[in-house]
Motif scaffolding. Structure first.
Motif, mmCIF file in Angstrom:
data_model
loop_
_atom_site.group_PDB
_atom_site.id
_atom_site.type_symbol
_atom_site.label_atom_id
_atom_site.label_comp_id
_atom_site.label_asym_id
_atom_site.label_seq_id
_atom_site.Cartn_x
_atom_site.Cartn_y
_atom_site.Cartn_z
ATOM 1 N N VAL A 155 -14.088 -18.520 -77.655
ATOM 2 C CA VAL A 155 -14.294 -19.939 -77.959
ATOM 3 C C VAL A 155 -15.654 -20.336 -77.402
ATOM 4 N N GLY A 156 -16.442 -21.004 -78.220
ATOM 5 C CA GLY A 156 -17.808 -21.352 -77.822
ATOM 6 C C GLY A 156 -17.891 -22.522 -76.868
ATOM 7 N N ASP A 157 -19.102 -22.812 -76.473
ATOM 8 C CA ASP A 157 -19.419 -23.923 -75.581
ATOM 9 C C ASP A 157 -18.971 -25.233 -76.226
ATOM 10 N N ARG A 158 -18.194 -26.032 -75.495
ATOM 11 C CA ARG A 158 -17.647 -27.274 -76.032
ATOM 12 C C ARG A 158 -18.355 -28.515 -75.501
ATOM 13 N N ARG A 159 -19.417 -28.360 -74.741
ATOM 14 C CA ARG A 159 -20.072 -29.525 -74.142
ATOM 15 C C ARG A 159 -20.437 -30.554 -75.202
ATOM 16 N N GLY A 160 -20.051 -31.819 -74.940
ATOM 17 C CA GLY A 160 -20.353 -32.904 -75.860
ATOM 18 C C GLY A 160 -19.274 -33.174 -76.886
ATOM 19 N N THR A 161 -18.283 -32.300 -76.984
ATOM 20 C CA THR A 161 -17.219 -32.475 -77.982
ATOM 21 C C THR A 161 -16.252 -33.571 -77.544
ATOM 22 N N ILE A 162 -15.746 -34.334 -78.512
ATOM 23 C CA ILE A 162 -14.710 -35.337 -78.290
ATOM 24 C C ILE A 162 -13.466 -34.909 -79.062
ATOM 25 N N LEU A 163 -12.296 -34.967 -78.406
ATOM 26 C CA LEU A 163 -11.031 -34.656 -79.068
ATOM 27 C C LEU A 163 -10.000 -35.723 -78.723
ATOM 28 N N PRO A 164 -8.981 -35.899 -79.571
ATOM 29 C CA PRO A 164 -7.898 -36.829 -79.229
ATOM 30 C C PRO A 164 -7.177 -36.358 -77.967
ATOM 31 N N ALA A 165 -6.987 -37.245 -77.017
ATOM 32 C CA ALA A 165 -6.384 -36.862 -75.739
ATOM 33 C C ALA A 165 -4.960 -36.341 -75.918
ATOM 34 N N ARG A 166 -4.209 -36.908 -76.844
ATOM 35 C CA ARG A 166 -2.808 -36.492 -76.972
ATOM 36 C C ARG A 166 -2.631 -35.153 -77.676
ATOM 37 N N LEU A 167 -3.737 -34.561 -78.144
ATOM 38 C CA LEU A 167 -3.662 -33.243 -78.776
ATOM 39 C C LEU A 167 -4.295 -32.156 -77.910
ATOM 40 N N ALA A 168 -5.298 -32.500 -77.115
ATOM 41 C CA ALA A 168 -6.007 -31.530 -76.283
ATOM 42 C C ALA A 168 -5.222 -31.259 -75.000
ATOM 43 N N SER A 169 -5.279 -30.012 -74.512
ATOM 44 C CA SER A 169 -4.512 -29.666 -73.307
ATOM 45 C C SER A 169 -4.958 -30.502 -72.111
ATOM 46 N N GLY A 170 -6.272 -30.633 -71.912
ATOM 47 C CA GLY A 170 -6.762 -31.437 -70.797
ATOM 48 C C GLY A 170 -6.423 -32.902 -70.951
ATOM 49 N N GLY A 171 -6.440 -33.390 -72.184
ATOM 50 C CA GLY A 171 -6.063 -34.777 -72.427
ATOM 51 C C GLY A 171 -4.610 -35.045 -72.100
ATOM 52 N N LYS A 172 -3.742 -34.100 -72.463
ATOM 53 C CA LYS A 172 -2.311 -34.277 -72.190
ATOM 54 C C LYS A 172 -2.026 -34.360 -70.694
ATOM 55 N N VAL A 173 -2.667 -33.485 -69.908
ATOM 56 C CA VAL A 173 -2.386 -33.523 -68.471
ATOM 57 C C VAL A 173 -2.905 -34.810 -67.844
ATOM 58 N N LEU A 174 -3.998 -35.349 -68.376
ATOM 59 C CA LEU A 174 -4.500 -36.614 -67.846
ATOM 60 C C LEU A 174 -3.629 -37.783 -68.289
ATOM 61 N N LEU A 175 -3.126 -37.739 -69.511
ATOM 62 C CA LEU A 175 -2.184 -38.771 -69.956
ATOM 63 C C LEU A 175 -0.902 -38.731 -69.134
ATOM 64 N N ALA A 176 -0.501 -37.533 -68.714
ATOM 65 C CA ALA A 176 0.738 -37.382 -67.949
ATOM 66 C C ALA A 176 0.642 -38.027 -66.563
ATOM 67 N N THR A 177 -0.570 -38.329 -66.101
ATOM 68 C CA THR A 177 -0.728 -38.974 -64.794
ATOM 69 C C THR A 177 -0.603 -40.492 -64.877
ATOM 70 N N LEU A 178 -0.521 -41.039 -66.092
ATOM 71 C CA LEU A 178 -0.439 -42.489 -66.272
ATOM 72 C C LEU A 178 0.992 -42.983 -66.117
ATOM 73 N N THR A 179 1.142 -44.260 -65.791
ATOM 74 C CA THR A 179 2.458 -44.891 -65.827
ATOM 75 C C THR A 179 2.850 -45.120 -67.287
ATOM 76 N N PRO A 180 4.148 -45.305 -67.568
ATOM 77 C CA PRO A 180 4.549 -45.596 -68.954
ATOM 78 C C PRO A 180 3.816 -46.796 -69.548
ATOM 79 N N ASP A 181 3.646 -47.857 -68.780
ATOM 80 C CA ASP A 181 2.940 -49.034 -69.294
ATOM 81 C C ASP A 181 1.500 -48.707 -69.648
ATOM 82 N N GLN A 182 0.832 -47.962 -68.782
ATOM 83 C CA GLN A 182 -0.553 -47.569 -69.062
ATOM 84 C C GLN A 182 -0.632 -46.695 -70.311
#
Length: 202
Positions: A80-107
């Motif tokens: 997999v190539g260099d991803r610097r600068g790429t934007i992805l939907p948080a709820r689909l990307a692995s890193g996005g999911k783990v960051l979403l998992a740190t939010l409260t339900p309301d957030q």
């Protein structure tokens, strides 16, 4: 160069958009916050890349998107190539999911007020599993055919999730046995990176 300096990013359609330097709340004047984050985490990224022999990425969440700040690229011929600068939907990307998992339900649901009920329920189940059982999230061809990833959150000294690390690999090398090995190495890298993030601001 604009992407590297955080003035621009590319979305999933390869369109250039304003980068974290211009838009991220984590960027201090001059972009020093993001540069410092990259500098602190880079040694852990390079170590993880060497051990996993796959590309390692650093990303932050901005709203419902994740933005890739840095990559340590695999030396394998097929990688997999260099991803610097790429934007992805948080709820689909692995890193996005783990960051979403740190939010409260309301957030979380404030970010996704219009999500259909079936998608809402599926996302809630997945984030519960990430938070309560796994400690990491997977993206198996959710954002790009033939590419899979595993991600974990990075916390600073006060416990706030400030970024995420992910290992991205061709799906052909992403079997169950390798996921377990990736998870072990990812946990080691997170521990190393979090030591370096002591004192990093929220």
């Amino acid at each position: 160069m604009l992407v590297y300096r955080d003035f621009a990013v590319q979305d999933e359609h390869h369109t250039y958009l304003p980068g974290p330097f211009l838009t991220s709340t984590q960027a201090t004047p001059g972009g020093t916050g993001l540069r410092e984050l990259r500098a602190r985490v880079r040694p852990a990224m390079e170590g993880l890349c060497a051990r996993a022999a796959e590309t390692v990425n650093l990303m932050v969440r901005v709203g419902t998107e994740v933005r890739f700040l840095d990559s340590a690229e695999s030396s394998q011929i097929l990688h997999v190539g260099d991803r610097r600068g790429t934007i992805l939907p948080a709820r689909l990307a692995s890193g996005g999911k783990v960051l979403l998992a740190t939010l409260t339900p309301d957030q979380l649901w404030d970010l996704y007020p219009d999500l259909a009920d079936p998608e809402r329920a599926a996302l809630a189940r997945e984030l519960d599993e990430v938070r309560e059982i796994l400690g990491y999230a997977l993206n198996v061809e959710g954002t790009e055919q033939g590419v899979s990833a595993i991600g974990a959150a990075l916390r600073n000294g006060s416990g706030s999730a400030v970024a995420a690390l992910s290992i991205s690999a061709p799906s052909a090398r992403f079997g169950t046995d390798r996921v377990a090995a990736f998870a072990k190495e990812l946990r080691r890298a997170v521990a190393e990176a979090e030591q370096a993030l002591a004192g990093f601001p929220d």
